[in-house]
Design an enzyme around this catalytic site. Structure first.
Site, PDB file in Angstrom:
ATOM      1  N   GLY A  86      13.604   6.508   1.616  1.00 46.44           N
ATOM      2  CA  GLY A  86      14.006   7.909   1.473  1.00 46.44           C
ATOM      3  C   GLY A  86      15.166   8.001   0.511  1.00 46.44           C
ATOM      4  O   GLY A  86      15.847   7.000   0.273  1.00 46.44           O
ATOM      5  N   CYS A 113      13.284  -0.158   2.875  1.00 45.06           N
ATOM      6  CA  CYS A 113      14.366   0.481   2.121  1.00 45.06           C
ATOM      7  C   CYS A 113      15.247   1.317   3.065  1.00 45.06           C
ATOM      8  O   CYS A 113      15.888   0.772   3.940  1.00 45.06           O
ATOM      9  CB  CYS A 113      13.781   1.309   0.971  1.00 45.06           C
ATOM     10  SG  CYS A 113      15.020   1.769  -0.257  1.00 45.06           S
ATOM     11  N   TYR A 114      15.238   2.642   2.923  1.00 43.87           N
ATOM     12  CA  TYR A 114      16.059   3.464   3.823  1.00 43.87           C
ATOM     13  C   TYR A 114      15.742   3.131   5.290  1.00 43.87           C
ATOM     14  O   TYR A 114      16.646   3.061   6.126  1.00 43.87           O
ATOM     15  CB  TYR A 114      15.786   4.950   3.555  1.00 43.87           C
ATOM     16  CG  TYR A 114      16.576   5.875   4.456  1.00 43.87           C
ATOM     17  CD1 TYR A 114      17.838   6.323   4.095  1.00 43.87           C
ATOM     18  CD2 TYR A 114      16.052   6.299   5.683  1.00 43.87           C
ATOM     19  CE1 TYR A 114      18.570   7.160   4.933  1.00 43.87           C
ATOM     20  CE2 TYR A 114      16.775   7.131   6.527  1.00 43.87           C
ATOM     21  CZ  TYR A 114      18.025   7.567   6.144  1.00 43.87           C
ATOM     22  OH  TYR A 114      18.744   8.386   6.969  1.00 43.87           O
ATOM     23  N   HIS A 200      10.177  -2.688  -2.034  1.00 47.78           N
ATOM     24  CA  HIS A 200       8.995  -1.851  -1.783  1.00 47.78           C
ATOM     25  C   HIS A 200       7.717  -2.680  -1.885  1.00 47.78           C
ATOM     26  O   HIS A 200       7.287  -3.016  -2.979  1.00 47.78           O
ATOM     27  CB  HIS A 200       8.958  -0.695  -2.789  1.00 47.78           C
ATOM     28  CG  HIS A 200      10.025   0.307  -2.506  1.00 47.78           C
ATOM     29  ND1 HIS A 200       9.828   1.373  -1.671  1.00 47.78           N
ATOM     30  CD2 HIS A 200      11.315   0.372  -2.898  1.00 47.78           C
ATOM     31  CE1 HIS A 200      10.939   2.069  -1.565  1.00 47.78           C
ATOM     32  NE2 HIS A 200      11.863   1.479  -2.305  1.00 47.78           N
ATOM     33  N   GLU A 202       4.797  -1.694  -1.318  1.00 42.82           N
ATOM     34  CA  GLU A 202       3.632  -0.853  -1.617  1.00 42.82           C
ATOM     35  C   GLU A 202       3.381  -0.669  -3.111  1.00 42.82           C
ATOM     36  O   GLU A 202       2.332  -0.182  -3.495  1.00 42.82           O
ATOM     37  CB  GLU A 202       3.790   0.515  -0.932  1.00 42.82           C
ATOM     38  CG  GLU A 202       4.888   1.422  -1.462  1.00 42.82           C
ATOM     39  CD  GLU A 202       6.286   1.118  -0.914  1.00 42.82           C
ATOM     40  OE1 GLU A 202       6.489   0.029  -0.334  1.00 42.82           O
ATOM     41  OE2 GLU A 202       7.190   1.943  -1.098  1.00 42.82           O
ATOM     42  N   GLY A 256     -17.821  18.530  -8.117  1.00 47.39           N
ATOM     43  CA  GLY A 256     -16.691  17.610  -8.049  1.00 47.39           C
ATOM     44  C   GLY A 256     -16.870  16.670  -6.867  1.00 47.39           C
ATOM     45  O   GLY A 256     -17.685  16.927  -5.974  1.00 47.39           O
ATOM     46  N   VAL A 257     -16.108  15.580  -6.873  1.00 53.35           N
ATOM     47  CA  VAL A 257     -16.321  14.549  -5.863  1.00 53.35           C
ATOM     48  C   VAL A 257     -16.061  15.071  -4.444  1.00 53.35           C
ATOM     49  O   VAL A 257     -16.865  14.846  -3.541  1.00 53.35           O
ATOM     50  CB  VAL A 257     -15.386  13.336  -6.125  1.00 53.35           C
ATOM     51  CG1 VAL A 257     -15.667  12.241  -5.125  1.00 53.35           C
ATOM     52  CG2 VAL A 257     -15.575  12.833  -7.527  1.00 53.35           C
ATOM     53  N   ASP A 258     -14.955  15.777  -4.261  1.00 54.28           N
ATOM     54  CA  ASP A 258     -14.574  16.149  -2.895  1.00 54.28           C
ATOM     55  C   ASP A 258     -15.583  17.095  -2.251  1.00 54.28           C
ATOM     56  O   ASP A 258     -16.048  16.859  -1.138  1.00 54.28           O
ATOM     57  CB  ASP A 258     -13.185  16.807  -2.877  1.00 54.28           C
ATOM     58  CG  ASP A 258     -12.128  15.882  -3.432  1.00 54.28           C
ATOM     59  OD1 ASP A 258     -12.428  14.697  -3.629  1.00 54.28           O
ATOM     60  OD2 ASP A 258     -11.018  16.351  -3.687  1.00 54.28           O
ATOM     61  N   LYS A 397      -8.239  10.034  -1.766  1.00 49.43           N
ATOM     62  CA  LYS A 397      -9.261  10.184  -2.809  1.00 49.43           C
ATOM     63  C   LYS A 397     -10.178   8.948  -2.959  1.00 49.43           C
ATOM     64  O   LYS A 397     -11.400   9.079  -2.994  1.00 49.43           O
ATOM     65  CB  LYS A 397      -8.558  10.466  -4.139  1.00 49.43           C
ATOM     66  CG  LYS A 397      -9.474  10.797  -5.276  1.00 49.43           C
ATOM     67  CD  LYS A 397      -9.798  12.253  -5.252  1.00 49.43           C
ATOM     68  CE  LYS A 397     -10.716  12.631  -6.377  1.00 49.43           C
ATOM     69  NZ  LYS A 397     -10.952  14.083  -6.357  1.00 49.43           N
TER      70      LYS A 397
END
Ligand code: XMP
Length: 542
Positions: A86, A113-114, A200, A202, A256-258, A397
């Site tokens: 954060g 981290c935070y 991090h 990620e 569209g994909v969604d 997604k």
């Protein structure tokens, strides 16, 4: 909505849907899997990414506010909890609070981290603001591997973004590693099942980040890593059936994909109780409308109403040049057309391709400044009384694409780049949208896509398209003076459309595209390349 998926259904999504008070169809919580590791959001820019990475490790994850009630957390019985990073200093007056009870739920907790700093501070470690911050690449020097860093190299690269620094771990904790600027960059208490890392894991710049996550998920939390988006299809289908019963369902389909994946899932669940409405505003990409019809009606046998509404849309766009006015006009007409069809169907349920990132964004309520009105163009009128069916609201997604592939959608559909709801209209800038200009920009787009696909770059790019500024410039073609439109090539890389960089397309490719655009399209005599990133530019020109 995130806008990453730009669909006709997109007009009906997100804030607009909330504002108009349509009944939410899905519960806020999910029980998609027996095992889950929850990420508590302390405001970090990578919080969503952490949840995505956890899922990539085969463990279901959701992002929840850091102040979620302890009872709600207990009820979910998570296998583990991750405290995100954060922007605040742990010493700031308004720093988001880490409740000590969270560390005593009997559930393993890892702070990043935070999250690590807050944990250290609460448990009696020493955290101070360092004289210099540590931002970007750094080096991790491992002293003890413990559980978290087991079998990982003693020296490795990591990604840092902090100023507060842990100088001493809490009593009873083992300091596992330091970094260039952090005396304690990782610590753990295996006994209490509490873990902290300053870096991090990620982001891709921490090459062993996923390994660290896996140590926590598998070795500490005991997760089996068997979750996948496709593995929950059956569960989703059961949910849809339960929600819808024998009611009729309508879905605004755009190709569209969604919206496509959402429609297929619902069709698989309730068959012909679903009718898709494809409002063709005449501003789609080349052959796109035909493809939508072919795929859904002919291939998947989904009941589909194809409304060819190009004339009315173009009529209403006559003389409109202001981008916001353009969007509003298109959004409004979209609703009118959709509504007219819906009223003939007597449907109680409306399918929406809302994604998990949309859910997070609307739930977070951080209220980012509105740059363009595109994500809630128009909205649905208050009196449209539907219950929402949102089969993708727990999926990111990439996971939606995986589900699409599992359902048998062709690769070129599953991997289609995002396309804005108002279509090519917002790629004709500085002048009105008319058939002549639409034809030019549509053809240009087709040529660009063709060459980009041939070069094998289509998937690497977040979006690639052509823009037509409604101006003319002088050229010389076949010994004659020409006075024609320029085409601007816009190609970007991005993770989520929030930020983007211009793509470094190879010169040879640019040359081929430029030649083809000018040679094959009457009315084009100049090609330019957009080399701006977002911010400060945006991806689209309007
Ligand atoms: P910008 O241009 O804001 O675009 O950087 C971010 C993403 O949103 C898409 N986009 C739209 N999607 N209606 C939509 O549904 C719109 O009016 C619209 N405008 C932009 C854009 O293509 C990109 O993916």
């Amino acid at each position: 909505m995130s806008g990453a998926e730009a669909t006709a259904a997109g007009h009906l999504e997100g804030d607009a849907a909330v504002e108009m008070g349509v009944a939410g169809g899905a519960a806020a919580d999910s029980d998609l899997t027996a095992q889950e590791v929850l990420v508590l959001d302390f405001g970090g820019q990578y919080s969503q990414l952490i949840a995505r990475r956890v899922r990539e490790c085969g463990v279901y994850s959701e992002l929840l506010p850091h102040d979620i009630s302890l009872d709600a957390l207990r009820e979910r019985k998570p296998n583990g909890i991750i405290l995100s990073g954060g922007p605040a200093s742990v010493y700031a007056d308004d720093a988001p609070e880490l409740r000590p009870e969270l560390l005593e739920l009997g559930v393993p907790v890892m702070g990043i981290c935070y999250g690590m700093q807050a944990m250290a501070l609460k448990l009696g470690g020493r955290v101070e603001q360092a004289p210099v911050g540590e931002f970007g690449r750094s080096n991790l020097h491992v002293r003890e591997h413990g559980t978290l860093l087991r079998d990982l190299p003693d020296e490795q690269q990591c990604w840092m973004s902090h100023r507060d620094t842990v100088y001493e771990p809490p009593p009873g904790f083992v300091a596992l590693a330091s970094s260039d600027e952090s005396p304690v960059a990782a610590f753990e208490s295996a006994e209490r099942q509490l873990y902290g890392i300053q870096f991090h894991p990620e982001v891709v710049h921490t090459p062993y980040g996923t390994d660290v996550l896996k140590r926590f998920l598998y070795d500490v939390c005991g997760a089996d890593g068997l979750w996948s988006a496709a593995s929950v299809i059956d569960e989703q289908i059961a949910r849809i059936r339960e929600q819808v019963g024998d009611g009729k369902v309508i879905c605004g389909l755009s190709g569209g994909v969604d919206s496509s994946v959402a429609a297929l899932l619902v069709h698989k669940a309730v068959g012909d109780q679903l009718t898709c409405v494809f409002v063709d505003h005449g501003m789609m990409r080349k052959n796109e409308a035909e493809q939508v019809v072919a795929v859904f009606r002919d291939n998947f046998h989904v009941p589909l109403i194809h409304v060819d509404a190009a004339d009315i849309f173009l009529q209403r766009l006559e003389g409109v040049t202001d981008p916001e006015q353009k969007r509003k006009t298109i959004g409004d007409q979209f609703i009118r057309t959709f509504e007219a069809e819906a009223s003939t169907l007597d449907a109680k349920f409306l399918v929406q391709g809302t994604l998990y990132s949309d859910v997070i964004e609307s739930g977070a309520g951080h209220g980012a400044a509105m740059i363009k009105s595109h994500h809630n163009v128009g909205g649905l009128p208050e009196d449209m009384d539907f219950s929402l069916v949102e089969p993708l609201r727990w999926l990111f997604k990439d996971e939606v694409r995986a589900v699409g592939a599992e359902l048998g959608m062709a690769e070129n559909l599953v991997w289609r780049q995002p396309f804005p709801g108002p279509g090519l209209a917002i790629r004709i800038v500085g002048g009105e949208v008319n058939r002549e200009r639409l034809d030019v920009v549509r053809e240009a787009d087709a040529i660009l896509q063709d060459e980009i696909r041939k070069a094998g770059l289509y998937r690497e790019l977040w979006q690639s398209f052509c823009v037509l500024p409604a101006i003319k410039s002088v050229g010389v073609q076949g010994d004659e003076r020409s006075y024609a439109y320029p085409i601007v090539i816009r190609a970007v890389t991005s993770d989520d459309a929030m930020t983007a960089d211009w793509a470094r397309l190879p010169y040879d490719l640019l040359e081929t595209v430029s030649k083809r655009l000018i040679n094959e399209i009457r009315g084009v005599n100049r090609v330019a390349l957009d080399i701006s990133s977002k911010p400060p530019a945006t991806i689209e020109w309007e």
